[in-house]
Scaffold this motif. Sequence first.
Motif, PDB file in Angstrom:
ATOM      1  N   LYS A  54       0.815  -1.219   0.000  1.00  0.00           N
ATOM      2  CA  LYS A  54       0.000   0.000   0.000  1.00  0.00           C
ATOM      3  C   LYS A  54       0.848   1.268   0.000  1.00  0.00           C
ATOM      4  O   LYS A  54       0.358   2.356  -0.351  1.00  0.00           O
ATOM      5  N   ARG A  57       1.031   3.851  -2.893  1.00  0.00           N
ATOM      6  CA  ARG A  57       0.001   4.853  -3.149  1.00  0.00           C
ATOM      7  C   ARG A  57       0.425   6.246  -2.697  1.00  0.00           C
ATOM      8  O   ARG A  57      -0.151   7.244  -3.124  1.00  0.00           O
ATOM      9  N   GLY A 109      -2.069   1.430 -13.903  1.00  0.00           N
ATOM     10  CA  GLY A 109      -2.687   0.346 -13.129  1.00  0.00           C
ATOM     11  C   GLY A 109      -1.697  -0.520 -12.394  1.00  0.00           C
ATOM     12  O   GLY A 109      -2.089  -1.492 -11.730  1.00  0.00           O
ATOM     13  N   THR A 112      -2.261  -0.222  -8.343  1.00  0.00           N
ATOM     14  CA  THR A 112      -3.535  -0.810  -7.933  1.00  0.00           C
ATOM     15  C   THR A 112      -3.536  -2.331  -8.110  1.00  0.00           C
ATOM     16  O   THR A 112      -3.953  -3.077  -7.212  1.00  0.00           O
ATOM     17  N   SER A 113      -3.043  -2.786  -9.257  1.00  0.00           N
ATOM     18  CA  SER A 113      -3.014  -4.228  -9.523  1.00  0.00           C
ATOM     19  C   SER A 113      -2.055  -4.949  -8.579  1.00  0.00           C
ATOM     20  O   SER A 113      -2.330  -6.077  -8.150  1.00  0.00           O
ATOM     21  N   GLU A 116      -3.804  -5.290  -5.226  1.00  0.00           N
ATOM     22  CA  GLU A 116      -4.832  -6.339  -5.316  1.00  0.00           C
ATOM     23  C   GLU A 116      -4.192  -7.724  -5.318  1.00  0.00           C
ATOM     24  O   GLU A 116      -4.704  -8.660  -4.691  1.00  0.00           O
ATOM     25  N   SER A 265      -5.284  -9.967 -11.362  1.00  0.00           N
ATOM     26  CA  SER A 265      -4.511  -8.824 -10.859  1.00  0.00           C
ATOM     27  C   SER A 265      -3.127  -8.781 -11.486  1.00  0.00           C
ATOM     28  O   SER A 265      -2.625  -7.706 -11.847  1.00  0.00           O
TER      29      SER A 265
END
Length: 425
Positions: A54, A57, A109, A112-113, A116, A265
């Motif tokens: 995370k 991000r 992406g 995010t991928s 996930e 993912s």
Amino acid sequence: MNVIYLIILILIVSINSFAISIENAVIKALENNYALKYKSKLVESKKFEYEASKANRYPSFIFDGKYTLLDDKKTEPFNTPFGAQDITILEKEYFEIFTGFRLNLYTGGLVTSSIEAKSHEQKIEKFKFLEEKNELIFKTKKAYLDILKLYSHKNVLEEYLKSLNKHLSDIKIMYEQGIVPYIDILQTEVKVEEVKQKTIDIENKIDVAKFNLATLMGVDDISFNVEDINNNLIFNLNLENLLRIAEENRAILKSFDENIFLIDSLKGVTKSGFLPKIYIQGGYQYSNSVDEVEPKGNFLIQVGINYTLEWSKPFYETKAKNSMKYALIKYKNDTKLKIFLEVQNAYKSFETAKKNLELAKTQEKKAKEYFRIIDLKYKEGLASNTDLLDANAMLVEAQMNIKNAHYDMLEKYFALEKAIGKELR
């Protein structure tokens, strides 16, 4: 005084041994089993990896410091109306420092991928842990039942030995009265020694079974005793309902779903290789590479774009993941069919075990009646000692069969619970 010694002995035995229920055995196994602890740490590791992912991000802090030493300072001639002069381009030695933050604005992406994917990896490991836990619960219950079964065999043999010793005592009296031959004494004594040997063998097997249960519980003490199990079983079971419960509860099937989501993912990660990455960067930059330049430090902000295409690599990696997803779907279907087969076999085995128990009870009643009749005939001189010993052995075998059938039924019930991934009681 003898009473005091007896009380002390009882206290010592009670301190050195303790009774454990099957529920407590399972709890201890879930708390202490080393293999399950290993699986638990793998789940924890995946959880930390997920939390770490995370961080992408958020802005990342940058500190970059460099010291450079050249063979000589670098200059360049510069013509002026007053003549040529050398301008210093780089000092012989200098420092460069940059500190600031960098934030990914667009990654195609990738971030995010990746998050996930780590989330699905964490869930996969958790479902593997639950499947291992389900297996451990069954192994612990089975090990517990093995001990109970062996103790029941020992109890039957001990009663058998008492019966033989009483019979032997009666025969000796009858021999002294000239009623029976000496060979009857020898024949009975041989049977007594045979039962003693079987009892010793059972005691050794009990210790081995206790070691097995202790290993599953993660302890090295086998001084415990076991309690009998309450037969609070559900006997009226519906196979279709059991199959539905298995499909809903078995963790291994859920792990396949998460593996399929993981592939999706990872496809997102791969596809991000086709797209550019945009970032913003800002901070403070300092350099004394040229003494004449002022100020040496500056605040700055930059917007950058990065694009790297590794030829056909992302394309073929995507195709590979599509193939893997297809394979996982088929493998899941195959595993589901095998679980259904396991449930059906466990169900049929349990139903058979119930019938076997009833048959064993009928067999014992008949064996008990047969022994009673032969015993009466022997006392009246109408049956031989061999007939009586054979009838007694037949009764003992019938009693053993009841114990075996009883604990076999419990084991099949626990195997059915393992197959559906849930306790039925």
